[in-house]
Design an enzyme around this catalytic site. Sequence first.
Site, PDB file in Angstrom:
ATOM      1  N   SER A 124       0.830  -1.199   0.000  1.00 50.20           N
ATOM      2  CA  SER A 124       0.000   0.000   0.000  1.00 50.20           C
ATOM      3  C   SER A 124       0.867   1.252   0.000  1.00 50.20           C
ATOM      4  O   SER A 124       1.692   1.435  -0.874  1.00 50.20           O
ATOM      5  CB  SER A 124      -0.968  -0.023   1.181  1.00 50.20           C
ATOM      6  N   ASP A 175      -6.113   1.276  -4.299  1.00 48.70           N
ATOM      7  CA  ASP A 175      -7.398   0.978  -3.662  1.00 48.70           C
ATOM      8  C   ASP A 175      -7.971   2.172  -2.911  1.00 48.70           C
ATOM      9  O   ASP A 175      -9.184   2.251  -2.711  1.00 48.70           O
ATOM     10  CB  ASP A 175      -7.320  -0.253  -2.754  1.00 48.70           C
TER      11      ASP A 175
END
Length: 576
Positions: free
Chosen positions: A153, A306
């Site tokens: 991430s 995301d």
Amino acid sequence: MQQEATVEESLEHKAKAWTSAFFDEEIRNEVEELLEQGGDALADAFYKDLEFGTGGMRGIMGAGTNRINKYTIGQATQGLSTYLTRQFEGEQIKVAIAHDCRHNSRKFAKLVADVFSANGIDVYLFEDLRPTPELSFAIRHLGCHSGVVLTASHNPPEYNGYKVYWNDGAQLVPPHDTNVINLVRETDLSNIQFEADEKRIHTIGEEIDKAYFEAIAEQSMGDAGKKDLSIVFTSIHGASIKSVPPALKEAGFSNVHIVEEQSEPNGDFPTVKSPNPEEPEALKMAIEKAEELNADVIVGTDPDGDRIGVGIRDNNGKMQLLNGNQAASLLTWYLIDQWKKADKLSGNEFIAETIVTSELPAVIARDYGVSTYYCLTGFKWIADIIRRKEGKEKFIGGGEESYGYMVGDFVRDKDSASSSVIFCELAALAKSQGKTAFDFLINLYMRYGFYQEHLISIVKKGRNGEAEIAQMMKNFRNNTPLEIDGSKVIHTRDFETQIETLENGETQPLDFPKSNVFQLITKDGTRVTARPSGTEPKIKFYFSVNQKLENKEDFDNVQIQLKDKIERIVEELEIN
């Protein structure tokens, strides 16, 4: 002193095992250096094994049991292979694999494919980097039993990670998560099957992209103002360059401007201190481009595509970055309102949000007769709610304060592409009415109350940091104040003991999975929550306060009052 020496000897013994001929030369050399250094460097690499948290397995790349490397990833994949074989006995198992832009992500993705294939599992490996939500989509689209994405991430460049998905396209939840990690721990490194069966590895790409973009376009609720809306987009060197621009185009947005300096995937993230859209600095170049073009909206994503950060023009025409709660509130309102206008609300719909997200989305949903279900932090829990209610109730959308949102259930994780499309759609609707998305937000505050949130993250690295975080949680739990900023504490929720204490002193069980989270709620609606991060060496404190907003002109003054209130609370609770 004797006990400390024993611990150090144990670490040294554990590390020396990684200098055997079984390990490749690069790993052996790195461990030899760690053994020479000793101290914290050696301890941090070997004092524990990497574990699955709210976002899977994530860590610094390098040699050691507490590091991301060929062997820890191989061990995880071997354990997962064993579990899948047992769970789906007699079936030909299929898995999908994706990766982001990070260093070694492609190499690790191929490694994972090799181990799966060596275990007789059919693998569908993306040809190049793809955002995490597309992996979730691909699992269901291809009828896979599981999936893995290699990503860390928004962590710093030295990190990578391994996130596992189940056959519903969602991240692992109990009992699968604990069952998998138990099998991983039982897996001896010597039992990892590294030799690939290449005929079982299939390359995927464009055909999945096309289906994914079409599914996003199907979530559209209207076309008003789309061609007039000016959008600036940045992928911050990440995988969303593959998803957001084509998704916006497919949805009918033609005036999209990409921050070219940040469009090239790069695991060093050279133009930012942190590739985290929660951080204003990460969107600095997008803001500059938006001002240059007089754009209406900014959209920026994290490296695995995301989560999104968004910016809109405020009352004074200045580009204003929204926090995750504000964006979640706007998206929730827009989706529900459009469902109502399309006569799609039947009283059987719901939204979902995490326990640290603003109450505003839930207040909005209640006004429309839509249910709200709460869950622990992490989108795997929102996906779990969807799975449990599938066929009985309809999911509209969901979100969390950390800049993640889900639109519909075709992807079972937060998704920057579909979120970008819907957010830009609401901004286009506002523009078509001579307004801005900020006007919509203020209208929500005037109708439902002005909610202001704040997050403090305290970084505590390594073995010592882990102990400090544990002590901070213990102190917060055991020294519950009677009041906060003059308002009586009437409600506490301990998700570790799974006990909720009410205003009258009565207790009742909390119907949530056990988690190291503690929450205080006061009579005036103030909420303070503490939890260690599941993916980073941090402890996080979440604050939420609210009051009435009578008219648009009072916005700035009320915001100042709420921010002052949060500052007083932080000082009062001595959080630093």
